[in-house]
Scaffold this motif. Structure first.
Motif, PDB file in Angstrom:
ATOM      1  N   ARG A   1     -13.501  23.515  56.004  1.00 34.80           N
ATOM      2  CA  ARG A   1     -12.122  23.412  56.493  1.00 34.80           C
ATOM      3  C   ARG A   1     -11.348  22.520  55.524  1.00 34.80           C
ATOM      4  NH1 ARG A   1     -14.041  22.475  62.744  1.00 34.80           N
ATOM      5  NH2 ARG A   1     -14.537  24.677  63.174  1.00 34.80           N
ATOM      6  N   ASN A   2     -10.245  23.058  55.048  1.00 34.30           N
ATOM      7  CA  ASN A   2      -9.491  22.379  54.002  1.00 34.30           C
ATOM      8  C   ASN A   2      -8.051  22.153  54.442  1.00 34.30           C
ATOM      9  OD1 ASN A   2     -11.567  22.855  51.658  1.00 34.30           O
ATOM     10  ND2 ASN A   2     -11.246  24.870  52.574  1.00 34.30           N
ATOM     11  N   ARG A   3      -7.477  21.095  53.913  1.00 32.85           N
ATOM     12  CA  ARG A   3      -6.046  20.842  54.091  1.00 32.85           C
ATOM     13  C   ARG A   3      -5.476  20.378  52.763  1.00 32.85           C
ATOM     14  NH1 ARG A   3      -3.804  17.356  59.013  1.00 32.85           N
ATOM     15  NH2 ARG A   3      -4.084  19.426  59.955  1.00 32.85           N
ATOM     16  N   GLN A   4      -4.381  21.007  52.350  1.00 33.47           N
ATOM     17  CA  GLN A   4      -3.646  20.588  51.162  1.00 33.47           C
ATOM     18  C   GLN A   4      -2.206  20.295  51.559  1.00 33.47           C
ATOM     19  OE1 GLN A   4      -4.946  24.240  48.822  1.00 33.47           O
ATOM     20  NE2 GLN A   4      -4.874  22.727  47.191  1.00 33.47           N
ATOM     21  N   GLN A   5      -1.694  19.155  51.083  1.00 35.11           N
ATOM     22  CA  GLN A   5      -0.323  18.771  51.391  1.00 35.11           C
ATOM     23  C   GLN A   5       0.347  18.216  50.135  1.00 35.11           C
ATOM     24  OE1 GLN A   5       0.188  17.137  55.704  1.00 35.11           O
ATOM     25  NE2 GLN A   5      -1.697  16.216  54.926  1.00 35.11           N
ATOM     26  N   VAL A   6       1.608  18.539  49.983  1.00 39.99           N
ATOM     27  CA  VAL A   6       2.397  18.041  48.860  1.00 39.99           C
ATOM     28  C   VAL A   6       3.776  17.659  49.380  1.00 39.99           C
ATOM     29  CG1 VAL A   6       3.274  18.477  46.543  1.00 39.99           C
ATOM     30  CG2 VAL A   6       1.217  19.667  47.334  1.00 39.99           C
TER      31      VAL A   6
ATOM     32  N   LEU B   1      13.050  26.695  55.555  1.00 34.01           N
ATOM     33  CA  LEU B   1      11.914  26.386  56.423  1.00 34.01           C
ATOM     34  C   LEU B   1      11.130  27.667  56.632  1.00 34.01           C
ATOM     35  CD1 LEU B   1      10.405  24.404  58.331  1.00 34.01           C
ATOM     36  CD2 LEU B   1      11.943  25.170  60.158  1.00 34.01           C
ATOM     37  N   SER B   2       9.821  27.627  56.380  1.00 35.07           N
ATOM     38  CA  SER B   2       9.015  28.841  56.532  1.00 35.07           C
ATOM     39  C   SER B   2       7.591  28.489  56.929  1.00 35.07           C
ATOM     40  CB  SER B   2       9.006  29.648  55.228  1.00 35.07           C
ATOM     41  OG  SER B   2       8.457  28.897  54.164  1.00 35.07           O
ATOM     42  N   GLY B   3       6.890  29.484  57.458  1.00 33.68           N
ATOM     43  CA  GLY B   3       5.506  29.293  57.870  1.00 33.68           C
ATOM     44  C   GLY B   3       4.737  30.598  57.778  1.00 33.68           C
ATOM     45  N   ASN B   4       3.401  30.495  57.825  1.00 38.76           N
ATOM     46  CA  ASN B   4       2.568  31.697  57.731  1.00 38.76           C
ATOM     47  C   ASN B   4       1.266  31.510  58.479  1.00 38.76           C
ATOM     48  OD1 ASN B   4       1.530  29.954  55.298  1.00 38.76           O
ATOM     49  ND2 ASN B   4      -0.046  31.523  55.602  1.00 38.76           N
ATOM     50  N   PHE B   5       0.670  32.624  58.897  1.00 40.76           N
ATOM     51  CA  PHE B   5      -0.700  32.654  59.415  1.00 40.76           C
ATOM     52  C   PHE B   5      -1.350  33.925  58.895  1.00 40.76           C
ATOM     53  CE2 PHE B   5      -3.969  34.047  62.396  1.00 40.76           C
ATOM     54  CZ  PHE B   5      -4.779  32.919  62.428  1.00 40.76           C
TER      55      PHE B   5
ATOM     56  N   GLY C   1     -15.563  35.204  56.809  1.00 33.52           N
ATOM     57  CA  GLY C   1     -14.140  35.266  57.116  1.00 33.52           C
ATOM     58  C   GLY C   1     -13.333  34.164  56.457  1.00 33.52           C
ATOM     59  N   TYR C   2     -12.011  34.283  56.625  1.00 33.80           N
ATOM     60  CA  TYR C   2     -11.090  33.325  56.027  1.00 33.80           C
ATOM     61  C   TYR C   2      -9.817  33.279  56.856  1.00 33.80           C
ATOM     62  CZ  TYR C   2      -7.868  31.254  52.615  1.00 33.80           C
ATOM     63  OH  TYR C   2      -6.943  30.454  51.981  1.00 33.80           O
ATOM     64  N   GLU C   3      -9.323  32.058  57.117  1.00 27.83           N
ATOM     65  CA  GLU C   3      -8.053  31.859  57.806  1.00 27.83           C
ATOM     66  C   GLU C   3      -7.190  30.904  56.998  1.00 27.83           C
ATOM     67  OE1 GLU C   3      -8.437  30.501  61.786  1.00 27.83           O
ATOM     68  OE2 GLU C   3      -9.469  32.303  62.506  1.00 27.83           O
ATOM     69  N   ASN C   4      -5.874  31.128  57.061  1.00 28.10           N
ATOM     70  CA  ASN C   4      -4.939  30.294  56.322  1.00 28.10           C
ATOM     71  C   ASN C   4      -3.652  30.182  57.117  1.00 28.10           C
ATOM     72  OD1 ASN C   4      -2.522  29.974  54.428  1.00 28.10           O
ATOM     73  ND2 ASN C   4      -4.186  29.618  52.991  1.00 28.10           N
ATOM     74  N   GLN C   5      -3.207  28.960  57.328  1.00 30.65           N
ATOM     75  CA  GLN C   5      -1.922  28.753  57.991  1.00 30.65           C
ATOM     76  C   GLN C   5      -1.182  27.622  57.282  1.00 30.65           C
ATOM     77  OE1 GLN C   5      -2.455  27.479  62.105  1.00 30.65           O
ATOM     78  NE2 GLN C   5      -4.556  26.860  61.639  1.00 30.65           N
ATOM     79  N   GLY C   6       0.092  27.853  57.060  1.00 31.02           N
ATOM     80  CA  GLY C   6       0.844  26.871  56.296  1.00 31.02           C
ATOM     81  C   GLY C   6       2.284  26.787  56.737  1.00 31.02           C
ATOM     82  N   VAL C   7       2.944  25.720  56.301  1.00 28.78           N
ATOM     83  CA  VAL C   7       4.356  25.513  56.563  1.00 28.78           C
ATOM     84  C   VAL C   7       4.957  24.830  55.346  1.00 28.78           C
ATOM     85  CG1 VAL C   7       3.974  23.274  57.689  1.00 28.78           C
ATOM     86  CG2 VAL C   7       6.065  24.565  58.177  1.00 28.78           C
TER      87      VAL C   7
ATOM     88  N   SER D   1       2.368  22.137  53.496  1.00 28.98           N
ATOM     89  CA  SER D   1       1.094  21.817  54.139  1.00 28.98           C
ATOM     90  C   SER D   1       0.363  23.122  54.430  1.00 28.98           C
ATOM     91  CB  SER D   1       1.305  21.043  55.438  1.00 28.98           C
ATOM     92  OG  SER D   1       0.066  20.743  56.060  1.00 28.98           O
ATOM     93  N   VAL D   2      -0.900  23.206  53.988  1.00 26.61           N
ATOM     94  CA  VAL D   2      -1.701  24.410  54.167  1.00 26.61           C
ATOM     95  C   VAL D   2      -3.057  24.022  54.728  1.00 26.61           C
ATOM     96  CG1 VAL D   2      -2.730  26.419  53.069  1.00 26.61           C
ATOM     97  CG2 VAL D   2      -0.562  25.519  52.207  1.00 26.61           C
ATOM     98  N   ASP D   3      -3.426  24.625  55.864  1.00 19.08           N
ATOM     99  CA  ASP D   3      -4.755  24.456  56.456  1.00 19.08           C
ATOM    100  C   ASP D   3      -5.512  25.767  56.304  1.00 19.08           C
ATOM    101  OD1 ASP D   3      -4.971  21.741  57.955  1.00 19.08           O
ATOM    102  OD2 ASP D   3      -2.977  22.500  58.466  1.00 19.08           O
ATOM    103  N   SER D   4      -6.770  25.661  55.913  1.00 13.85           N
ATOM    104  CA  SER D   4      -7.572  26.873  55.733  1.00 13.85           C
ATOM    105  C   SER D   4      -8.988  26.637  56.223  1.00 13.85           C
ATOM    106  CB  SER D   4      -7.590  27.306  54.265  1.00 13.85           C
ATOM    107  OG  SER D   4      -8.109  26.282  53.442  1.00 13.85           O
ATOM    108  N   GLU D   5      -9.621  27.723  56.628  1.00 13.46           N
ATOM    109  CA  GLU D   5     -11.027  27.705  57.021  1.00 13.46           C
ATOM    110  C   GLU D   5     -11.704  28.872  56.325  1.00 13.46           C
ATOM    111  OE1 GLU D   5     -12.493  26.751  61.129  1.00 13.46           O
ATOM    112  OE2 GLU D   5     -13.132  28.854  61.059  1.00 13.46           O
TER     113      GLU D   5
END
Length: 643
Positions: A288-293, A213-217, A246-252, A272-276
């Motif tokens: 604003r993007n969301r990618q999920q697999v 289990l991991s996550g990032n910002f 700018g750019y933001e990215n958060q995922g799990v 799952s990754v959300d980005s702006e």
């Protein structure tokens, strides 16, 4: 990066062949885990004494030195050693890989594999097909490096195993895996452009189970993405907005698996990754993007020599577009696409010298958007078979596939590869393969407007034929390889200015030479990659003989790394030749050279500090006309945990 060359230990022995077949019968998720977790045994099938494992080239696990396909592998250890800030930094300069980027982190990025169009490169995440059904491309630039366990890049046509989108090759990304004792890991990064990032997670497992289990910002204030001009020129991004983008990215990500003795196993994963991302544009300047697999891989072993693999997955991607923080009211402002996949694959070993694979794939693509598409869904059913055999110093791999596409009917593709060991440390290969790529929903049905022509429902699928010869060998502690190839593409789809309508190009011909060298010299890790490319438009008309856009004719990458006890130092040199931004070759983008330097200090086996300087000479360059790239930047990282 590891590279597919050969080892003297794999030559000729039937016992080794039996081990390779046993390896091929492992589930892909477990096989990919072995390199990062030497204690993983797959329910008692301990094979960690073999060379690194790849699973993408043949849809069965095989050692890197045994595969006949040209493959590059990026492991978790190499990801951390190079201190790459993005997937672009990881992939840039690999043999056959060309990247174009529209303005820095998070901006639109395209990957041309062996000169093939970006929609002709198939992306997989944990065995599941990903990518937008509208554009036909995968926004891999949003996949956070901290969530990646390893990457496999297979070059050359693979439609005979994977169907549409694999004419140029396949890129498979594996998310973080579990296994071993309970371990925490994490990192904190800061650097230029007010860049900051934090990530972390837990991994572990027992005799039969595993989890991660991991996550990032991550965020950056960025720089001015585009130096274009506004009306009446509409160069580049069609506007002049000299601000920082700018750019933001958060995922799990999460994964879990369990082995039921030797007869069954199951592996589940989710990303799952959300980005702006801010950019410069006349009608939109933020997305604003969301990618999920989500993936489920099941292995059932009815007999010792027979494996049944079942893979089910879903990938989603969503995008919302804005203008000055207001939801964009003009043009397409919302996209949602979904891809559902189901695969059943049978692998049967016949003795110690033969492996037969038979399977069926089902894919359903669906599109939703704020604009109306004439069609918003389609199905594809593919039936495939593969034979792998070893005959003394010779090896044969042949595959055949029939795809029934709901919109474009039947397509048959095939591939055959021959390998022969001229000497214990020298192998020759020859290959021929065919591929097809179905037009995307944007190609076919994107609505027209006053500025753009929109889709073309009369497009034909792209068809290609590829031939290749190669040599691979080992000299002392250095592995080397050379691959010469030609790909002929009929009905290549391109966007034709000024209205950028989609049309088929009658013929394109791409020739290339790839070279790789990897190993150790004087206690220094050396990796060198060279790509020479001749991508020509061969259609009748004014662009006949012109280079296909955004593909440099030469790229070169050199990585050097060395350790002095607790201290590690290294660097990456990357050079690219000229390229053209348009089909007419009227807009030239000059070649450039980048130098990155890095160093690290290990306080213990689990704690170290890292520093890197990217673009040391502050080179100004473009890979897409008018779009800027990062300048010199210093980045510091504090990392905890073992690979």
């Amino acid at each position: 990066m590891s590279y597919s060359c050969l080892s003297e230990t794999v030559r000729g022995a039937s016992r080794r062949r039996a081990l390779l077949l046993a390896l091929a019968l492992l589930p892909p998720t477990l096989a990919a885990q072995i390199e990062s977790d030497p204690d993983a045994s797959g329910g008692g099938r301990a094979i960690s004494d073999l060379d690194p494992v790849v699973v993408t080239a043949t849809r069965t696990a095989e050692t890197v030195d045994a595969t006949l396909a040209p493959v590059s592998v990026i492991t978790r250890a190499e990801i951390e050693r190079t201190q790459a800030q993005s997937t672009l930094g990881l992939l840039r300069g690999l043999p056959g890989v060309v990247l174009s980027n529209a303005g820095g982190p998070g901006r639109v990025t395209e990957l041309y594999l062996r000169g093939a169009n970006p929609n002709q490169v198939l992306f997989l995440v944990d065995g599941v097909k990903v990518g937008s059904a509208t554009t036909g491309q995968t926004e891999f630039q949003h996949l956070p490096v901290s969530q990646i366990e390893r990457i496999e890049v297979v070059r050359g046509p693979r439609s005979s195993l994977y169907g549409s989108e694999a004419a140029g090759g396949v890129v498979q990304i594996f998310t973080r895996r579990g296994g071993g004792p309970l371990t925490a890991f994490g990192e904190v990064t800061t650097g230029r452009y007010e860049t900051a990032g934090i990530s972390g997670g837990l991994r572990g497992g027992g005799e039969h189970g595993r989890f991660s289990l991991s996550g990032n910002f991550d965020q950056t204030e960025g720089f001015n993405a585009c130096s274009g001009r506004g009306a009446p020129y509409f160069d580049g991004c069609g506007t002049d907005e000299p601000d920082a983008d700018g750019y933001e990215n958060q995922g799990v990500s999460a994964s879990a698996g369990y082995d039921f003795a030797d007869r069954a196993s199951v592996d589940l994963s989710f990303l799952s990754v959300d980005s702006e991302v801010e950019f410069d544009g006349a009608f939109q300047n933020k997305a604003r993007n969301r990618q999920q697999v989500a993936a489920a891989n099941v292995l059932v072993r009815p007999l010792d020599a027979w494996d049944i693999r079942i893979t089910a997955g879903r990938s989603w991607d969503e995008q919302r577009n804005f203008k000055d923080d207001a939801f964009a009211s003009r043009f397409a402002s919302r996209f949602e696409t979904r891809r559902d996949t189901l695969s059943v694959q049978n692998d049967v070993a016949i003795g110690a010298e033969h492996l037969v694979t038979v399977g069926v794939d089902y894919v359903h693509d669906a599109v939703g958007a704020s604009v109306a598409y004439a069609e918003d869904g389609r199905d594809n059913v593919g039936v495939f078979g593969q034979y792998q055999g070893w005959f003394g110093p010779a090896a044969l791999k042949a595959s055949l596939r029939h795809d029934d596409n709901e919109q474009f009917g039947s397509h048959v593709t095939g591939d055959v590869v021959l390998g022969y060991d001229l000497r214990p440390n020298l192998r020759a290969t020859a290959a021929y393969g065919t591929a097809f790529t179905a037009p995307t929903f944007n190609d076919l049905y994107f609505p027209s407007d006053p500025f753009f022509a929109g889709g073309n429902p009369d497009l034909d699928p792209e068809q290609s034929r590829s031939a290749e010869v190669g040599l691979a060998g080992r000299i002392a502690a250095l592995d080397w390889s050379l691959n010469l190839y030609q790909m002929d593409i009929d009905d290549l789809i391109t966007l034709v200015p000024p209205a950028y309508g989609a049309e088929n190009i009658d013929e394109a011909r791409i020739r290339g030479l790839e070279g790789a060298l990897a190993g150790e010299v004087l206690a220094t890790e050396v990796r060198a990659y060279l790509t020479l490319l001749d991508p020509l438009n061969r259609s009748a008309g004014p662009d006949h003989g012109k280079l296909l856009p955004r593909r440099p004719e030469q790229t070169f990458r050199l990585d050097l790394d060395r350790s002095f006890g607790a201290i590690g130092v290294g660097g990456t040199l990357f050079a690219a030749g000229r390229r053209f931004d348009d089909a007419a070759n009227a807009v030239r983008l000059d070649g450039y050279t980048l130098l990155d330097l890095r160093a690290s200090y290990a306080f213990s086996d689990a704690l170290r500090v890292e520093a890197s300087v990217e673009n040391v000479f502050d080179e100004e360059y473009e890979t897409v006309a008018y779009y800027n790239q990062p300048g010199r930047g210093l980045y510091l990282t504090l990392r905890y945990g073992r690979n």
